[in-house]
Motif scaffolding. Structure first.
Motif, PDB file in Angstrom:
ATOM      1  N   ILE A  41      -1.670   8.270   5.216  1.00 32.67           N
ATOM      2  CA  ILE A  41      -1.366   6.978   5.834  1.00 32.67           C
ATOM      3  C   ILE A  41      -0.259   7.132   6.868  1.00 32.67           C
ATOM      4  O   ILE A  41      -0.380   6.634   7.993  1.00 32.67           O
ATOM      5  N   PHE A  42       0.815   7.836   6.528  1.00 32.94           N
ATOM      6  CA  PHE A  42       1.867   8.087   7.513  1.00 32.94           C
ATOM      7  C   PHE A  42       1.317   8.882   8.697  1.00 32.94           C
ATOM      8  O   PHE A  42       1.705   8.650   9.841  1.00 32.94           O
ATOM      9  N   GLY A  43       0.410   9.806   8.447  1.00 32.31           N
ATOM     10  CA  GLY A  43      -0.196  10.597   9.515  1.00 32.31           C
ATOM     11  C   GLY A  43      -1.039   9.773  10.477  1.00 32.31           C
ATOM     12  O   GLY A  43      -1.294  10.201  11.608  1.00 32.31           O
ATOM     13  N   GLN A  44      -1.464   8.603  10.050  1.00 28.24           N
ATOM     14  CA  GLN A  44      -2.238   7.703  10.912  1.00 28.24           C
ATOM     15  C   GLN A  44      -1.341   6.806  11.761  1.00 28.24           C
ATOM     16  O   GLN A  44      -1.828   5.949  12.480  1.00 28.24           O
ATOM     17  N   GLY A  45      -0.030   6.982  11.659  1.00 24.79           N
ATOM     18  CA  GLY A  45       0.895   6.232  12.501  1.00 24.79           C
ATOM     19  C   GLY A  45       1.565   5.050  11.837  1.00 24.79           C
ATOM     20  O   GLY A  45       2.286   4.302  12.496  1.00 24.79           O
ATOM     21  N   VAL A  46       1.365   4.870  10.541  1.00 23.25           N
ATOM     22  CA  VAL A  46       2.035   3.785   9.828  1.00 23.25           C
ATOM     23  C   VAL A  46       3.521   4.116   9.723  1.00 23.25           C
ATOM     24  O   VAL A  46       3.896   5.251   9.439  1.00 23.25           O
ATOM     25  N   ASP A  47       4.362   3.114   9.959  1.00 27.01           N
ATOM     26  CA  ASP A  47       5.809   3.326   9.971  1.00 27.01           C
ATOM     27  C   ASP A  47       6.475   3.115   8.621  1.00 27.01           C
ATOM     28  O   ASP A  47       7.476   3.764   8.313  1.00 27.01           O
ATOM     29  N   ALA A  48       5.969   2.178   7.825  1.00 32.75           N
ATOM     30  CA  ALA A  48       6.602   1.864   6.544  1.00 32.75           C
ATOM     31  C   ALA A  48       5.557   1.304   5.591  1.00 32.75           C
ATOM     32  O   ALA A  48       4.514   0.802   6.018  1.00 32.75           O
ATOM     33  N   LEU A  49       5.852   1.406   4.301  1.00 31.24           N
ATOM     34  CA  LEU A  49       4.907   1.007   3.257  1.00 31.24           C
ATOM     35  C   LEU A  49       5.548   0.014   2.299  1.00 31.24           C
ATOM     36  O   LEU A  49       6.689   0.198   1.876  1.00 31.24           O
ATOM     37  N   THR A  50       4.787  -1.023   1.954  1.00 25.73           N
ATOM     38  CA  THR A  50       5.194  -1.944   0.903  1.00 25.73           C
ATOM     39  C   THR A  50       4.255  -1.733  -0.275  1.00 25.73           C
ATOM     40  O   THR A  50       3.221  -1.098  -0.159  1.00 25.73           O
ATOM     41  N   SER A  51       4.626  -2.299  -1.413  1.00 27.26           N
ATOM     42  CA  SER A  51       3.785  -2.133  -2.597  1.00 27.26           C
ATOM     43  C   SER A  51       3.805  -3.415  -3.418  1.00 27.26           C
ATOM     44  O   SER A  51       4.508  -4.367  -3.088  1.00 27.26           O
ATOM     45  N   GLY A  52       3.039  -3.401  -4.474  1.00 21.90           N
ATOM     46  CA  GLY A  52       2.983  -4.509  -5.410  1.00 21.90           C
ATOM     47  C   GLY A  52       3.012  -3.949  -6.818  1.00 21.90           C
ATOM     48  O   GLY A  52       3.258  -2.761  -7.022  1.00 21.90           O
ATOM     49  N   ASN A  53       2.707  -4.783  -7.787  1.00 24.20           N
ATOM     50  CA  ASN A  53       2.837  -4.363  -9.178  1.00 24.20           C
ATOM     51  C   ASN A  53       1.925  -3.202  -9.554  1.00 24.20           C
ATOM     52  O   ASN A  53       2.221  -2.475 -10.495  1.00 24.20           O
ATOM     53  N   HIS A  54       0.839  -2.962  -8.840  1.00 19.09           N
ATOM     54  CA  HIS A  54      -0.036  -1.839  -9.180  1.00 19.09           C
ATOM     55  C   HIS A  54       0.563  -0.487  -8.806  1.00 19.09           C
ATOM     56  O   HIS A  54       0.033   0.546  -9.199  1.00 19.09           O
ATOM     57  N   ILE A  55       1.657  -0.487  -8.052  1.00 12.45           N
ATOM     58  CA  ILE A  55       2.310   0.787  -7.724  1.00 12.45           C
ATOM     59  C   ILE A  55       2.715   1.522  -8.994  1.00 12.45           C
ATOM     60  O   ILE A  55       2.731   2.739  -9.043  1.00 12.45           O
ATOM     61  N   TRP A  56       2.975   0.780 -10.077  1.00  9.63           N
ATOM     62  CA  TRP A  56       3.405   1.388 -11.336  1.00  9.63           C
ATOM     63  C   TRP A  56       2.231   2.000 -12.107  1.00  9.63           C
ATOM     64  O   TRP A  56       2.432   2.748 -13.053  1.00  9.63           O
ATOM     65  N   ASP A  57       0.987   1.700 -11.717  1.00 10.04           N
ATOM     66  CA  ASP A  57      -0.191   2.163 -12.461  1.00 10.04           C
ATOM     67  C   ASP A  57      -0.477   3.654 -12.301  1.00 10.04           C
ATOM     68  O   ASP A  57      -1.175   4.235 -13.117  1.00 10.04           O
ATOM     69  N   ASN A  58       0.009   4.259 -11.246  1.00 10.12           N
ATOM     70  CA  ASN A  58      -0.220   5.683 -11.021  1.00 10.12           C
ATOM     71  C   ASN A  58       1.127   6.389 -11.137  1.00 10.12           C
ATOM     72  O   ASN A  58       1.997   6.211 -10.291  1.00 10.12           O
ATOM     73  N   LYS A  59       1.283   7.182 -12.153  1.00 13.51           N
ATOM     74  CA  LYS A  59       2.582   7.826 -12.425  1.00 13.51           C
ATOM     75  C   LYS A  59       3.024   8.750 -11.302  1.00 13.51           C
ATOM     76  O   LYS A  59       4.212   9.026 -11.154  1.00 13.51           O
ATOM     77  N   GLU A  60       2.089   9.215 -10.468  1.00 16.39           N
ATOM     78  CA  GLU A  60       2.479  10.060  -9.332  1.00 16.39           C
ATOM     79  C   GLU A  60       3.310   9.269  -8.328  1.00 16.39           C
ATOM     80  O   GLU A  60       4.080   9.842  -7.565  1.00 16.39           O
ATOM     81  N   ALA A  61       3.183   7.963  -8.333  1.00 14.02           N
ATOM     82  CA  ALA A  61       3.940   7.131  -7.394  1.00 14.02           C
ATOM     83  C   ALA A  61       5.411   7.023  -7.765  1.00 14.02           C
ATOM     84  O   ALA A  61       6.251   6.754  -6.894  1.00 14.02           O
ATOM     85  N   LEU A  62       5.750   7.242  -9.022  1.00 17.93           N
ATOM     86  CA  LEU A  62       7.137   7.035  -9.454  1.00 17.93           C
ATOM     87  C   LEU A  62       8.138   7.891  -8.688  1.00 17.93           C
ATOM     88  O   LEU A  62       9.119   7.364  -8.164  1.00 17.93           O
ATOM     89  N   PRO A  63       7.938   9.211  -8.576  1.00  9.59           N
ATOM     90  CA  PRO A  63       8.906   9.980  -7.781  1.00  9.59           C
ATOM     91  C   PRO A  63       8.858   9.621  -6.297  1.00  9.59           C
ATOM     92  O   PRO A  63       9.876   9.719  -5.603  1.00  9.59           O
TER      93      PRO A  63
END
Length: 97
Positions: free
Chosen positions: A45-67
């Motif tokens: 996503i960053f490689g496609q030119g996105v500058d910043a990312l927001t998230s919601g409660n599902h961000i906690w569903d994938n443990k790889e997202a925590l770090p």
């Protein structure tokens, strides 16, 4: 929403029109990897030119997202998360002066 490990940026949305170059691109990645976010999808996503990312409660569903929440300053957790949650609930990004 993509399937797990399928980037939402694999191809442009149907009917997408190009109207110049945006100054800033913000994307919500709450379900970018099916549920949550992975480093591979985030990098794509960053490689496609996105500058910043927001998230919601599902961000906690994938443990790889925590770090990622701790390490990536361009990614914010939901602002209404409990105060001691991992990551940042806000960010300030300056672009183009």
């Amino acid at each position: 929403m993509g399937t797990r490990e399928e980037s939402p940026f694999s191809s442009p949305p149907p009917g997408q029109k190009q109207h110049g170059t945006p100054d800033f691109i913000l994307a919500n990645v709450e379900n970018a990897a099916g549920f949550g976010l992975t480093s591979r999808v985030m990098d794509e996503i960053f490689g496609q030119g996105v500058d910043a990312l927001t998230s919601g409660n599902h961000i906690w569903d994938n443990k790889e997202a925590l770090p990622l929440l701790d390490e990536e300053k361009r990614l914010v957790r939901p602002a209404n998360s409990p105060p001691l949650s991992r990551g940042n609930g806000s960010m300030v990004i300056e672009k183009r002066g």
